[in-house]
Design a protein around this motif. Structure first.
Motif, PDB file in Angstrom:
ATOM      1  N   ARG A   1      25.690  39.033 -55.924  1.00 28.33           N
ATOM      2  CA  ARG A   1      26.426  38.130 -56.814  1.00 28.33           C
ATOM      3  C   ARG A   1      26.603  38.755 -58.193  1.00 28.33           C
TER       4      ARG A   1
ATOM      5  N   HIS B   1      28.117  36.880 -65.573  1.00 26.71           N
ATOM      6  CA  HIS B   1      29.146  36.800 -66.618  1.00 26.71           C
ATOM      7  C   HIS B   1      29.403  38.163 -67.255  1.00 26.71           C
TER       8      HIS B   1
ATOM      9  N   ARG C   1      31.621  40.227 -65.042  1.00 27.07           N
ATOM     10  CA  ARG C   1      33.026  39.782 -65.125  1.00 27.07           C
ATOM     11  C   ARG C   1      33.662  40.250 -66.429  1.00 27.07           C
TER      12      ARG C   1
ATOM     13  N   ALA D   1      37.243  34.124 -61.378  1.00 27.06           N
ATOM     14  CA  ALA D   1      36.808  33.373 -60.201  1.00 27.06           C
ATOM     15  C   ALA D   1      35.919  34.200 -59.273  1.00 27.06           C
ATOM     16  N   ALA D   2      35.803  35.499 -59.512  1.00 29.17           N
ATOM     17  CA  ALA D   2      35.032  36.376 -58.617  1.00 29.17           C
ATOM     18  C   ALA D   2      33.551  36.012 -58.669  1.00 29.17           C
ATOM     19  N   GLN D   3      32.913  36.094 -57.495  1.00 28.63           N
ATOM     20  CA  GLN D   3      31.495  35.752 -57.415  1.00 28.63           C
ATOM     21  C   GLN D   3      30.631  36.931 -56.984  1.00 28.63           C
ATOM     22  N   THR D   4      31.237  37.994 -56.491  1.00 27.96           N
ATOM     23  CA  THR D   4      30.449  39.137 -56.026  1.00 27.96           C
ATOM     24  C   THR D   4      30.965  40.426 -56.664  1.00 27.96           C
ATOM     25  N   TYR D   5      30.115  41.458 -56.591  1.00 28.28           N
ATOM     26  CA  TYR D   5      30.518  42.763 -57.095  1.00 28.28           C
ATOM     27  C   TYR D   5      31.695  43.317 -56.301  1.00 28.28           C
TER      28      TYR D   5
ATOM     29  N   GLN E   1      34.198  41.712 -54.958  1.00 22.41           N
ATOM     30  CA  GLN E   1      35.457  41.119 -55.422  1.00 22.41           C
ATOM     31  C   GLN E   1      35.889  41.739 -56.749  1.00 22.41           C
TER      32      GLN E   1
END
Length: 146
Positions: free
Chosen positions: A2, A5, A8, A38-42, A44
């Motif tokens: 995951r 912030h 991101r 909106a990305a939740q993982t590395y 993405q």
């Protein structure tokens, strides 16, 4: 794994740099920016910047070592001398000479402060042991007369 912030934010910084360099159109930048938010993982996040360089490309720099003659000399190691009276105070306190331990301890602490010497711990320990010894002998004398 995951993403947080800060991850991101780093991805958005790469996107901003690519947009500023003209690698992304305004519409594509907006789409990727929204996807990064909106990305939740590395995985993405990595997919959003996979086709972009990580940073500006610069030529590798060659470091030429500085000749020893131009280097500053290392500062000399300053060794502080241990005050002899501090050691005398400690020894006197340990072997039972309380009054000399107190007297030499006070003189040693004065010299240590004045001359910036080492050995304050020995003077203080000699003082403590000396004062305890003096208190012991005073109590012994008082009990002897009582």
């Amino acid at each position: 794994m995951r993403a947080g912030h800060a991850d991101r934010d780093r991805t958005v910084d790469v996107l901003k740099a690519a947009f500023a360099e003209g690698r992304l159109s305004a519409q594509e930048y907006e789409q990727r920016h929204e996807a990064a938010a909106a990305a939740q993982t590395y995985g993405q996040l990595a997919a959003l910047v996979a086709d972009l360089p990580a940073g500006p490309m610069v030529a590798p720099t060659v470091v030429v070592p500085v000749p020893a003659t131009f280097m500053a000399a290392p500062p000399p190691v300053r060794v502080r001398q241990t005050n002899a009276l501090a050691v005398v105070s400690l020894v006197c306190g340990v072997i039972g000479f309380s009054a000399p331990a107190v007297i030499t301890g006070h003189i040693a602490r004065s010299e240590i402060r004045r001359r910036d010497m080492d050995g304050d711990w020995a003077a203080v320990l000699g003082l403590v042991i000396g004062y305890l010894g003096c208190a012991f002998w005073v109590l012994m004398v008082l009990f002897a007369f009582a």
